[in-house]
Design a protein around this motif. Sequence first.
Motif, short mmCIF file in Angstrom:
data_model
loop_
_atom_site.label_atom_id
_atom_site.label_comp_id
_atom_site.label_asym_id
_atom_site.label_seq_id
_atom_site.Cartn_x
_atom_site.Cartn_y
_atom_site.Cartn_z
N MET A 119 1.20 8.13 7.09
CA MET A 119 1.10 6.76 7.58
C MET A 119 0.73 6.71 9.06
O MET A 119 0.02 5.81 9.51
CB MET A 119 2.42 6.02 7.37
CG MET A 119 2.70 5.64 5.93
SD MET A 119 4.21 4.66 5.79
CE MET A 119 4.16 4.25 4.05
N MET A 120 1.21 7.68 9.81
CA MET A 120 0.86 7.74 11.22
C MET A 120 -0.60 8.11 11.39
O MET A 120 -1.33 7.54 12.21
CB MET A 120 1.74 8.75 11.95
CG MET A 120 1.42 8.91 13.44
SD MET A 120 1.62 7.38 14.39
CE MET A 120 3.41 7.32 14.49
N GLN A 121 -1.08 9.05 10.59
CA GLN A 121 -2.46 9.51 10.71
C GLN A 121 -3.47 8.46 10.27
O GLN A 121 -4.55 8.35 10.86
CB GLN A 121 -2.64 10.79 9.88
CG GLN A 121 -1.90 12.00 10.46
CD GLN A 121 -1.97 13.21 9.56
OE1 GLN A 121 -2.27 13.10 8.36
NE2 GLN A 121 -1.68 14.39 10.11
N GLY A 174 5.48 0.82 -2.20
CA GLY A 174 6.69 0.18 -2.70
C GLY A 174 7.61 -0.32 -1.60
O GLY A 174 8.80 -0.57 -1.84
N LEU A 175 7.09 -0.49 -0.40
CA LEU A 175 7.92 -0.90 0.74
C LEU A 175 8.09 -2.41 0.85
O LEU A 175 8.95 -2.88 1.59
CB LEU A 175 7.31 -0.38 2.05
CG LEU A 175 7.38 1.13 2.28
CD1 LEU A 175 6.62 1.50 3.55
CD2 LEU A 175 8.83 1.59 2.38
N LEU A 176 7.26 -3.19 0.15
CA LEU A 176 7.36 -4.64 0.26
C LEU A 176 8.52 -5.18 -0.56
O LEU A 176 8.79 -4.72 -1.67
CB LEU A 176 6.06 -5.29 -0.21
CG LEU A 176 4.85 -5.15 0.71
CD1 LEU A 176 3.62 -5.76 0.07
CD2 LEU A 176 5.11 -5.77 2.07
N MET A 177 9.21 -6.14 0.01
CA MET A 177 10.32 -6.78 -0.69
C MET A 177 10.30 -8.28 -0.42
O MET A 177 9.62 -8.75 0.51
CB MET A 177 11.66 -6.20 -0.23
CG MET A 177 12.04 -6.55 1.19
SD MET A 177 13.69 -5.96 1.65
CE MET A 177 13.90 -6.73 3.27
N ASP A 178 11.05 -9.05 -1.22
CA ASP A 178 11.16 -10.48 -0.99
C ASP A 178 11.85 -10.72 0.34
O ASP A 178 12.89 -10.13 0.64
CB ASP A 178 11.96 -11.15 -2.10
CG ASP A 178 11.22 -11.14 -3.43
OD1 ASP A 178 9.98 -11.11 -3.40
OD2 ASP A 178 11.88 -11.14 -4.48
N GLY A 179 11.26 -11.57 1.16
CA GLY A 179 11.83 -11.87 2.46
C GLY A 179 12.75 -13.07 2.42
O GLY A 179 12.60 -13.96 1.58
N GLU A 180 13.68 -13.09 3.34
CA GLU A 180 14.57 -14.25 3.49
C GLU A 180 15.04 -14.33 4.93
O GLU A 180 15.39 -13.33 5.54
CB GLU A 180 15.78 -14.14 2.56
CG GLU A 180 16.74 -15.31 2.70
CD GLU A 180 17.88 -15.29 1.70
OE1 GLU A 180 19.04 -15.48 2.11
OE2 GLU A 180 17.60 -15.05 0.50
N LEU A 181 14.99 -15.54 5.46
CA LEU A 181 15.44 -15.78 6.83
C LEU A 181 16.45 -16.91 6.81
O LEU A 181 16.21 -17.96 6.21
CB LEU A 181 14.25 -16.16 7.72
CG LEU A 181 14.62 -16.64 9.13
CD1 LEU A 181 15.16 -15.50 9.97
CD2 LEU A 181 13.42 -17.27 9.81
N PRO A 237 -0.74 -9.80 -2.39
CA PRO A 237 -0.31 -10.33 -1.10
C PRO A 237 -1.33 -10.07 0.00
O PRO A 237 -2.09 -9.10 -0.04
CB PRO A 237 0.99 -9.57 -0.82
CG PRO A 237 0.88 -8.31 -1.61
CD PRO A 237 0.10 -8.68 -2.84
N VAL A 238 -1.35 -10.96 0.97
CA VAL A 238 -2.21 -10.81 2.15
C VAL A 238 -1.35 -11.05 3.39
O VAL A 238 -0.35 -11.77 3.33
CB VAL A 238 -3.39 -11.80 2.13
CG1 VAL A 238 -4.29 -11.54 0.94
CG2 VAL A 238 -2.89 -13.25 2.12
N THR A 288 -3.78 -2.52 -0.23
CA THR A 288 -3.73 -1.69 -1.44
C THR A 288 -2.80 -0.50 -1.23
O THR A 288 -1.95 -0.19 -2.09
CB THR A 288 -5.14 -1.20 -1.81
OG1 THR A 288 -5.97 -2.33 -2.11
CG2 THR A 288 -5.09 -0.29 -3.03
N GLU A 289 -2.92 0.15 -0.09
CA GLU A 289 -2.06 1.30 0.22
C GLU A 289 -0.61 0.85 0.41
O GLU A 289 0.32 1.55 -0.02
CB GLU A 289 -2.56 2.00 1.48
CG GLU A 289 -3.92 2.66 1.32
CD GLU A 289 -4.34 3.40 2.57
OE1 GLU A 289 -3.48 3.78 3.37
OE2 GLU A 289 -5.56 3.58 2.77
#
Length: 259
Positions: free
Chosen positions: A219-221, A177-184, A69-70, A171-172
């Motif tokens: 993630m903040m750093q 594992g935070l990405l999921m299929d989106g739906e609107l 994904p991009v 890559t990070e």
Amino acid sequence: MASAPQTQTLPMLYNDLVPLNVEMHSNFKVRVENKAPYIVGVHAVPLTIEEFAPCQRFMPIVFSAGDNPVPLALMGLNEGANTLVDAEGKLHREDGYVPAYVRRYPWMLVRLDPEKDEMSLCFDPTCDMIGEFEEGEPLIADGEATQMTKDLLQFCEQFEESAARTNMFMTELKETGLLMDGELSIQIPESNDPFVYRGFLMVNEEKLRELRGDQLRKMMQNGMLPLLYAHLFSLQNMTDIFNRQRAQGLGPVPAFQIS
């Protein structure tokens, strides 16, 4: 006029790529216009992470589906719909954000020799912004690149550097594992059925809230967390883009896949 090696499919918007040559293009000029006819009908373009903050105010930021994904800036929710420009490519609003991918065209850095790291400034010769015109900004003067050409080269170099940082970010992000299929789903009074949009990825906000403290600190750093929230905040623009499409007579149609 030799073209750049076509070993791979050309990137979006580009029909051909030719290396800028001091001798062959000594009389070439650039016509600077406040138009982008090449994005008419283009509803999404790649986005770099440096653009998340300014872009999220004006258009949704999502991630393309698939194994690699991009980030994408959505100028429209339906294929063929672009709310940023009119039918001739003139910008609808001066205060909106124009993605760097759009601003870079018709230029691009290309590695002509795969065995060398050196990259050459190339352009799409099918673009009517560049040619042997009476008026315009010259690209070559006295056998050397003009300041405009040097500025174009610098912009393309900065874009490549930003694209590399974006690849590292993606890559990070995939590893989290935070990405999921989106739906609107958008419901309007005139329709009994909602307009549903799928085919893109987005950050799972629930999983993001459940991350451990050390993960959030990391993630903040490394600057990832602000980018994720810029993406999430930008999704509020989905309805705005939807309404702009309707106002401009560009759709929508039900169950469209963003791809």
